[in-house]
Design a protein around this motif. Sequence first.
Motif, PDB file in Angstrom:
ATOM      1  N   PHE A  74       0.837  -1.204   0.000  1.00 57.99           N
ATOM      2  CA  PHE A  74       0.000   0.000   0.000  1.00 57.99           C
ATOM      3  C   PHE A  74       0.876   1.260   0.000  1.00 57.99           C
ATOM      4  CE2 PHE A  74      -2.900  -3.202   1.551  1.00 57.99           C
ATOM      5  CZ  PHE A  74      -4.109  -2.869   0.958  1.00 57.99           C
ATOM      6  N   TYR A  75       2.079   1.140  -0.485  1.00 57.75           N
ATOM      7  CA  TYR A  75       3.024   2.253  -0.471  1.00 57.75           C
ATOM      8  C   TYR A  75       2.427   3.522  -1.102  1.00 57.75           C
ATOM      9  CZ  TYR A  75       7.030   5.098  -1.879  1.00 57.75           C
ATOM     10  OH  TYR A  75       7.900   6.132  -2.080  1.00 57.75           O
ATOM     11  N   ASN A  76       2.574   4.634  -0.392  1.00 65.50           N
ATOM     12  CA  ASN A  76       2.203   5.955  -0.919  1.00 65.50           C
ATOM     13  C   ASN A  76       0.745   5.996  -1.383  1.00 65.50           C
ATOM     14  OD1 ASN A  76       2.789   8.665  -1.591  1.00 65.50           O
ATOM     15  ND2 ASN A  76       3.179   8.126  -3.727  1.00 65.50           N
ATOM     16  N   SER A  77      -0.121   5.339  -0.634  1.00 60.89           N
ATOM     17  CA  SER A  77      -1.558   5.368  -0.956  1.00 60.89           C
ATOM     18  C   SER A  77      -2.212   6.499  -0.164  1.00 60.89           C
ATOM     19  CB  SER A  77      -2.208   4.024  -0.625  1.00 60.89           C
ATOM     20  OG  SER A  77      -1.769   3.038  -1.526  1.00 60.89           O
ATOM     21  N   LEU A  78      -2.277   7.656  -0.772  1.00 63.11           N
ATOM     22  CA  LEU A  78      -2.706   8.852  -0.055  1.00 63.11           C
ATOM     23  C   LEU A  78      -4.207   8.896   0.193  1.00 63.11           C
ATOM     24  CD1 LEU A  78      -0.407  11.520  -1.764  1.00 63.11           C
ATOM     25  CD2 LEU A  78       0.014  10.129   0.271  1.00 63.11           C
ATOM     26  N   ARG A  79      -4.955   8.043  -0.490  1.00 63.78           N
ATOM     27  CA  ARG A  79      -6.401   7.970  -0.252  1.00 63.78           C
ATOM     28  C   ARG A  79      -6.753   6.994   0.869  1.00 63.78           C
ATOM     29  NH1 ARG A  79     -10.145  11.748  -1.234  1.00 63.78           N
ATOM     30  NH2 ARG A  79     -10.526  12.134  -3.437  1.00 63.78           N
ATOM     31  N   LEU A  80      -5.785   6.269   1.355  1.00 57.91           N
ATOM     32  CA  LEU A  80      -6.022   5.304   2.430  1.00 57.91           C
ATOM     33  C   LEU A  80      -6.054   6.049   3.762  1.00 57.91           C
ATOM     34  CD1 LEU A  80      -6.329   2.265   3.082  1.00 57.91           C
ATOM     35  CD2 LEU A  80      -3.832   2.202   3.390  1.00 57.91           C
ATOM     36  N   ILE A  81      -7.216   6.026   4.431  1.00 57.69           N
ATOM     37  CA  ILE A  81      -7.342   6.789   5.676  1.00 57.69           C
ATOM     38  C   ILE A  81      -7.481   5.911   6.910  1.00 57.69           C
ATOM     39  CG2 ILE A  81      -8.328   8.800   4.503  1.00 57.69           C
ATOM     40  CD1 ILE A  81     -11.076   7.881   5.708  1.00 57.69           C
ATOM     41  N   SER A  82      -7.800   4.633   6.716  1.00 57.40           N
ATOM     42  CA  SER A  82      -8.026   3.778   7.881  1.00 57.40           C
ATOM     43  C   SER A  82      -7.770   2.325   7.516  1.00 57.40           C
ATOM     44  CB  SER A  82      -9.471   3.948   8.376  1.00 57.40           C
ATOM     45  OG  SER A  82      -9.748   3.058   9.447  1.00 57.40           O
ATOM     46  N   ILE A  83      -7.097   1.613   8.429  1.00 51.32           N
ATOM     47  CA  ILE A  83      -6.945   0.169   8.293  1.00 51.32           C
ATOM     48  C   ILE A  83      -7.202  -0.485   9.643  1.00 51.32           C
ATOM     49  CG2 ILE A  83      -5.241   0.354   6.425  1.00 51.32           C
ATOM     50  CD1 ILE A  83      -3.118  -0.478   8.567  1.00 51.32           C
ATOM     51  N   SER A  84      -7.566  -1.757   9.603  1.00 47.79           N
ATOM     52  CA  SER A  84      -7.685  -2.536  10.838  1.00 47.79           C
ATOM     53  C   SER A  84      -7.078  -3.908  10.600  1.00 47.79           C
ATOM     54  CB  SER A  84      -9.141  -2.676  11.267  1.00 47.79           C
ATOM     55  OG  SER A  84      -9.228  -3.532  12.403  1.00 47.79           O
ATOM     56  N   LEU A  85      -6.082  -4.224  11.408  1.00 44.90           N
ATOM     57  CA  LEU A  85      -5.478  -5.557  11.417  1.00 44.90           C
ATOM     58  C   LEU A  85      -5.983  -6.384  12.593  1.00 44.90           C
ATOM     59  CD1 LEU A  85      -1.833  -4.434  10.610  1.00 44.90           C
ATOM     60  CD2 LEU A  85      -3.296  -5.771   9.093  1.00 44.90           C
ATOM     61  N   ASN A  86      -6.894  -5.806  13.362  1.00 42.61           N
ATOM     62  CA  ASN A  86      -7.421  -6.487  14.550  1.00 42.61           C
ATOM     63  C   ASN A  86      -8.029  -7.824  14.163  1.00 42.61           C
ATOM     64  OD1 ASN A  86      -6.753  -4.052  15.629  1.00 42.61           O
ATOM     65  ND2 ASN A  86      -8.800  -3.498  16.307  1.00 42.61           N
ATOM     66  N   ASN A  87      -7.750  -8.821  14.972  1.00 42.12           N
ATOM     67  CA  ASN A  87      -8.331 -10.165  14.820  1.00 42.12           C
ATOM     68  C   ASN A  87      -7.844 -10.913  13.588  1.00 42.12           C
ATOM     69  OD1 ASN A  87      -9.990  -9.744  17.147  1.00 42.12           O
ATOM     70  ND2 ASN A  87     -11.372  -8.529  15.858  1.00 42.12           N
ATOM     71  N   THR A  88      -6.856 -10.363  12.875  1.00 43.52           N
ATOM     72  CA  THR A  88      -6.296 -11.104  11.751  1.00 43.52           C
ATOM     73  C   THR A  88      -5.270 -12.108  12.266  1.00 43.52           C
ATOM     74  OG1 THR A  88      -4.436  -9.622  11.339  1.00 43.52           O
ATOM     75  CG2 THR A  88      -6.539  -9.064  10.285  1.00 43.52           C
ATOM     76  N   ASN A  89      -4.868 -13.015  11.386  1.00 48.07           N
ATOM     77  CA  ASN A  89      -3.802 -13.972  11.700  1.00 48.07           C
ATOM     78  C   ASN A  89      -2.500 -13.594  11.003  1.00 48.07           C
ATOM     79  OD1 ASN A  89      -5.235 -15.901  13.382  1.00 48.07           O
ATOM     80  ND2 ASN A  89      -6.426 -16.368  11.546  1.00 48.07           N
ATOM     81  N   VAL A  90      -2.343 -12.330  10.691  1.00 49.14           N
ATOM     82  CA  VAL A  90      -1.175 -11.885   9.942  1.00 49.14           C
ATOM     83  C   VAL A  90       0.104 -12.180  10.726  1.00 49.14           C
ATOM     84  CG1 VAL A  90      -1.285  -9.509  10.832  1.00 49.14           C
ATOM     85  CG2 VAL A  90      -0.168  -9.981   8.634  1.00 49.14           C
ATOM     86  N   THR A  91       1.079 -12.747  10.021  1.00 44.07           N
ATOM     87  CA  THR A  91       2.372 -13.061  10.631  1.00 44.07           C
ATOM     88  C   THR A  91       3.490 -12.170  10.096  1.00 44.07           C
ATOM     89  OG1 THR A  91       2.874 -14.741   8.959  1.00 44.07           O
ATOM     90  CG2 THR A  91       1.733 -15.476  10.952  1.00 44.07           C
ATOM     91  N   THR A  92       3.278 -11.594   8.895  1.00 43.74           N
ATOM     92  CA  THR A  92       4.349 -10.853   8.236  1.00 43.74           C
ATOM     93  C   THR A  92       3.835  -9.526   7.696  1.00 43.74           C
ATOM     94  OG1 THR A  92       5.398 -12.928   7.559  1.00 43.74           O
ATOM     95  CG2 THR A  92       6.079 -10.931   6.400  1.00 43.74           C
ATOM     96  N   ILE A  93       4.518  -8.448   8.087  1.00 45.96           N
ATOM     97  CA  ILE A  93       4.291  -7.127   7.506  1.00 45.96           C
ATOM     98  C   ILE A  93       5.620  -6.724   6.885  1.00 45.96           C
ATOM     99  CG2 ILE A  93       3.636  -4.733   7.941  1.00 45.96           C
ATOM    100  CD1 ILE A  93       2.089  -5.691  10.400  1.00 45.96           C
ATOM    101  N   GLU A  94       5.680  -6.731   5.564  1.00 45.90           N
ATOM    102  CA  GLU A  94       6.955  -6.587   4.870  1.00 45.90           C
ATOM    103  C   GLU A  94       7.393  -5.123   4.746  1.00 45.90           C
ATOM    104  OE1 GLU A  94       8.995  -8.836   4.190  1.00 45.90           O
ATOM    105  OE2 GLU A  94       7.992 -10.720   3.713  1.00 45.90           O
TER     106      GLU A  94
END
Length: 338
Positions: A74-94
């Motif tokens: 999501f590099y340089n995504s200026l329209r992105l105002i909100s994210i939620s990683l809550n309750n995910t099983n994510v193991t890697t944020i590169e």
Amino acid sequence: IQVDIGTSCSTIEADCFNQTDVNDKLVTITFLEVEAAIPEMTIGARAFQQLNNATTDISIVFPVRLVSLGDSCFYNSLRLISISLNNTNVTTIENSCFDTCANLASAITIPSSVTTLGFLAFYACSSIPSVTFENGSTLTSIPEGFFGGCANLTSVNGIPNTVTTIDRIAFQDCAFSNITLPTGLLTIGELAFDGCTSLTSITIPEGVTTIGVNAFHNNLLLSTISLPSSLTTIDESAFYYIGTDISVTGILFNVNDQTQMTNAALISSSVFQSTEFGVASYPPITVNAYNVPGAPSSPTLTAGFVKLFNPTTQTIPTPTFNYFSGSSCFHSDTSILC
């Protein structure tokens, strides 16, 4: 255009929506959820890079089944105002995953499932107000630039005690007034807290051995510093240009008994340059004004030493001398009296 990511989707390939005509017309991105976290989902490198021309702001709730966010996705995504990683099983944020998402203004939670963090993942996300590391995290490092340049980051909570390294520029230019460092910390990297102009006090936990070059440089309100006995190196300009009426507690190196050097700390040049000291809480701090590389083999307490104290508020006790080495260690410290 509304993009719905179906429940059977397991991979969004690299560059999938990167600067395409679809990217320009995106209104919403929705990950359809299923009860079970199957199949697992991976979002590839640069998949949604530069969401800048969408007609509306974009908020994303990632699905439970998410396990990996790729490089610059999501590099340089200026329209992105909100994210939620809550309750995910994510193991890697590169690396650079949300780098330069300058309008991302949601509080960020790093799930306990995350085991790998890339450098610059949230770098220059200048609208993020807070970050919380979820209980149970086993992370061992905060990588280079992870939250560097987050100019409105006022709260950092729950850095796991398993973290041993806070890497270079990890929290550079952040806005918090205090931060609790993890008890397992060993190394604070170069420029790690550089430019944190609202930080007023810092306690370096016992166990830390190294504070890197310019680690707390330009912390203009920093006035209370507690140093641990475990320190072996404070690198050049580590506390260069900090607050006024500084109080430093802790040890460096007792030279009264020249056979006892187990708590030696190599203090490099300009560590406290341009710092105005008030009361030294471990009185009196004693400075070797000569450029002596490393810990001395036979230190002396003769010419070249100055005592640091505030004569109006402090009674000088029987001296306990501490040793600082390096040229200009306290250069331009206006309240040091010779």
